[in-house]
Motif scaffolding. Structure first.
Motif: not given
Length: 200
Positions: A1-26
């Motif tokens: 679960x954790x690794x999958x969420x981090x991978x999703x966060x990395x994809x959002x980060x690559x798209x410049x959607x850092x705030x969405x990545x932060x929300x996902x991690x939260x």
């Protein structure tokens, strides 16, 4: 679960959607399936946003749940380094080594920090040599060894390690600059200029 969420966060980060990545991690950390790497990745997102107090709070929160996590202590040490809290960064890296004595990155961090400050140079050399034994092909550790030798005024040894580091990581401007400094100090001006141009 954790690794999958981090991978999703990395994809959002690559798209410049850092705030969405932060929300996902939260959101991930609000669930029961917490893990040290979730805290570490969220802290790295805050660091990218230059929100250092938030990153510090996340790492300390993680250490409450995982008090023996070398990953979180390392993240905190790196963060304090960026915040120019030298003593605090060294303290955290020493905690990493208490948990994992052969943590090459922590050994290198302390050694390079000492060298950069021009202090404890013998200890810095010992720590970096130990890190290099563990990661002999790591360009950043090779750079650290070269920088220690530069600070010790052992210029030929410095140049040898810094050239190797620059070959391994040619895109890093700091390594090229270090090489330029060593070449310039040894009187090899033409080569120093080439290294500085590479850094630029």
């Amino acid at each position: 679960y954790g690794n999958a969420r981090i991978r999703m966060g990395m994809l959002l980060r690559e798209e410049g959607k850092i705030d969405q990545a932060v929300a996902l991690m939260r959101e991930a950390l609000a669930r029961e399936k917490k893990a040290p790497n979730l805290y570490a990745y969220l802290a790295s997102l805050y660091q990218e946003k230059k929100q250092f107090p938030e990153a510090e709070a996340v790492l300390n929160e993680g250490l409450k749940d995982f008090p023996a996590s070398a990953e979180l202590y390392y993240g905190l040490g790196e963060l304090y380094g960026k915040m120019e809290r030298f003593e605090d960064s060294i303290t955290q890296m020493k905690r990493v080594l208490e948990i994992e004595p052969e943590h090459a990155e922590a050994l290198n961090f302390i050694g390079y920090s000492y060298a950069d400050q021009g202090i404890n140079l013998e200890e810095a050399e010992r720590l970096i040599r130990q890190a290099l034994t563990l990661r002999p092909d790591n360009g950043y550790i090779l750079d650290s060894m070269g920088w220690v030798y530069f600070k010790q005024n052992k210029l030929e040894q410095a140049i040898r390690y810094l050239k190797e580091a620059s070959l391994r990581i040619p895109e890093d401007p700091a390594i090229a600059e270090h090489l330029g400094d060593a070449l310039r100090k040894s009187g090899r001006i033409r080569e120093a200029l080439e290294a500085y141009r590479q850094a630029l």
